[in-house]
Design an enzyme around this catalytic site. Structure first.
Site, mmCIF file in Angstrom:
data_model
loop_
_atom_site.group_PDB
_atom_site.id
_atom_site.type_symbol
_atom_site.label_atom_id
_atom_site.label_comp_id
_atom_site.label_asym_id
_atom_site.label_seq_id
_atom_site.Cartn_x
_atom_site.Cartn_y
_atom_site.Cartn_z
ATOM 1 N N HIS A 136 13.981 -27.132 -20.512
ATOM 2 C CA HIS A 136 14.960 -26.308 -21.224
ATOM 3 C C HIS A 136 14.913 -26.560 -22.722
ATOM 4 O O HIS A 136 14.328 -27.533 -23.201
ATOM 5 C CB HIS A 136 16.376 -26.587 -20.712
ATOM 6 C CG HIS A 136 16.869 -27.962 -21.078
ATOM 7 N ND1 HIS A 136 16.386 -29.098 -20.490
ATOM 8 C CD2 HIS A 136 17.777 -28.362 -22.001
ATOM 9 C CE1 HIS A 136 16.976 -30.146 -21.017
ATOM 10 N NE2 HIS A 136 17.829 -29.738 -21.944
ATOM 11 N N ASP A 140 17.968 -26.841 -25.697
ATOM 12 C CA ASP A 140 19.406 -27.125 -25.606
ATOM 13 C C ASP A 140 20.275 -25.916 -25.945
ATOM 14 O O ASP A 140 20.081 -25.251 -26.973
ATOM 15 C CB ASP A 140 19.772 -28.289 -26.544
ATOM 16 C CG ASP A 140 19.193 -29.607 -26.041
ATOM 17 O OD1 ASP A 140 19.124 -29.793 -24.813
ATOM 18 O OD2 ASP A 140 18.808 -30.438 -26.882
ATOM 19 N N HIS A 170 12.258 -29.594 -23.333
ATOM 20 C CA HIS A 170 12.199 -30.958 -22.818
ATOM 21 C C HIS A 170 12.752 -31.016 -21.405
ATOM 22 O O HIS A 170 13.435 -30.090 -20.944
ATOM 23 C CB HIS A 170 12.914 -31.934 -23.747
ATOM 24 C CG HIS A 170 14.355 -31.597 -23.999
ATOM 25 N ND1 HIS A 170 14.746 -30.537 -24.789
ATOM 26 C CD2 HIS A 170 15.498 -32.172 -23.540
ATOM 27 C CE1 HIS A 170 16.070 -30.489 -24.825
ATOM 28 N NE2 HIS A 170 16.546 -31.461 -24.063
ATOM 29 N N ARG A 205 23.815 -38.191 -27.949
ATOM 30 C CA ARG A 205 23.025 -37.114 -28.557
ATOM 31 C C ARG A 205 23.834 -36.438 -29.661
ATOM 32 O O ARG A 205 24.992 -36.071 -29.442
ATOM 33 C CB ARG A 205 22.641 -36.071 -27.503
ATOM 34 C CG ARG A 205 21.600 -35.084 -28.018
ATOM 35 C CD ARG A 205 21.236 -34.062 -26.958
ATOM 36 N NE ARG A 205 22.036 -32.856 -27.113
ATOM 37 C CZ ARG A 205 22.081 -31.868 -26.225
ATOM 38 N NH1 ARG A 205 21.378 -31.947 -25.087
ATOM 39 N NH2 ARG A 205 22.829 -30.798 -26.428
#
Ligand code: SIN
Length: 272
Positions: free
Chosen positions: A101, A103, A248, A263
């Site tokens: 995907h 983000d 990723h 994150r």
């Protein structure tokens, strides 16, 4: 540390580079910023080791690259809504990012980049895969490239977020957006494949059967090993990826062990 001390070591020819000689706890000079930004443009994901960052320091680093993003669904560090928690342990029923995907591509203006620091690791496992979406586009045949260039696709947050983070999210509306299947990177000007298996539900201009078949082909194509690198985390490693040119996939091969990090995500612009 002077930016001429920064060393960039590519991980594979197509994607990934390790960056040495920089302490992300310190404010970046303009020259250091340029060097790191250029490395991100060239390698799509960059890796740093031994960065014992507070959420504030990680956010300050991210803020050099743009406005910080607040995730529409996931939990964050108390007091720091821009610092999203990445965590899995023996009680987890899912992990973040466990399929290819980009983000939050379901937003009208999906994030340009994400900066993840992992501070707690399983003894082995929990690697993350990254793949080059320029290469995914460039390796398609010319007729397929032409077809894809004329298409747009729906990215629907409902597919992933409904019921995932909170017990009861009835009435909550998750982001949904339509983006070109091939986006132009706003900095490099290069075309990149921009559909992903987390969020992309439908190609607008095709029948459902055609859309399902083409998306299945593209999701498989994205997994081509030659487009990818695999990052093995150590305590306080940091990965910074460009969501406009890379996808990723976080591997959950370490259950029931614990893996945790933070994150910080940087806002992006509308794909074109
Ligand atoms: C994510 O998709 O942000 C999670 C990546 C990871 O945990 O390696």
């Amino acid at each position: 540390m002077a930016s001429n001390a920064i060393e960039i070591r590519p991980v594979t020819p197509r994607i990934g580079a390790e960056i040495f000689g920089i302490d992300l706890n310190q404010p970046l000079s303009d020259q250091e910023f340029q060097t790191i930004h250029q490395a991100l443009m060239d390698h799509l994901v960059i890796f740093f080791r031994d960065q014992d960052l507070t959420p504030q320091a990680q956010m300050a680093f991210g803020a050099r690259f743009g406005r910080l993003h607040i995730h529409p669904a996931a939990p964050s560090v108390p007091g720091f809504p821009e610092a999203m928690i990445i965590h899995a342990d023996a009680n987890s029923t899912y992990v973040n990012g466990e399929s290819w995907h980009s983000d939050v591509s379901c937003e009208e203006e999906p994030p340009m980049g994400s900066i993840l620091r992992i501070h707690t690791l399983p003894e082995i496992g929990g690697d993350t895969l990254f793949a080059n979406m320029y290469a995914a586009f460039e390796t398609l045949s010319a007729p397929m490239q032409t077809l894809l260039r004329g298409l747009t696709a729906v990215h629907d947050g409902e597919l992933l977020y409904r019921g995932r983070y909170t017990g009861n999210d009835a009435g909550r509306v998750y982001p949904k957006a339509t983006h070109p299947v091939i986006r132009t990177h706003p900095v490099t000007g290069r075309p990149a494949l921009f559909v992903n298996s987390f969020f992309t539900s439908r190609i607008v201009e095709l029948s459902k059967a055609e859309s399902d078949a083409l998306l299945a082909f593209l999701f498989r194509h994205i997994e081509t090993p030659e487009f990818a690198c695999r990052f093995r985390w150590q305590k306080n490693s940091v990965a910074f990826w460009d969501n406009r040119s890379a996808q990723h996939h976080a591997l959950w091969d370490y259950f029931p062990a614990t893996r945790s990090g933070v994150r910080v995500t940087i806002c992006g612009d509308k794909p074109y």
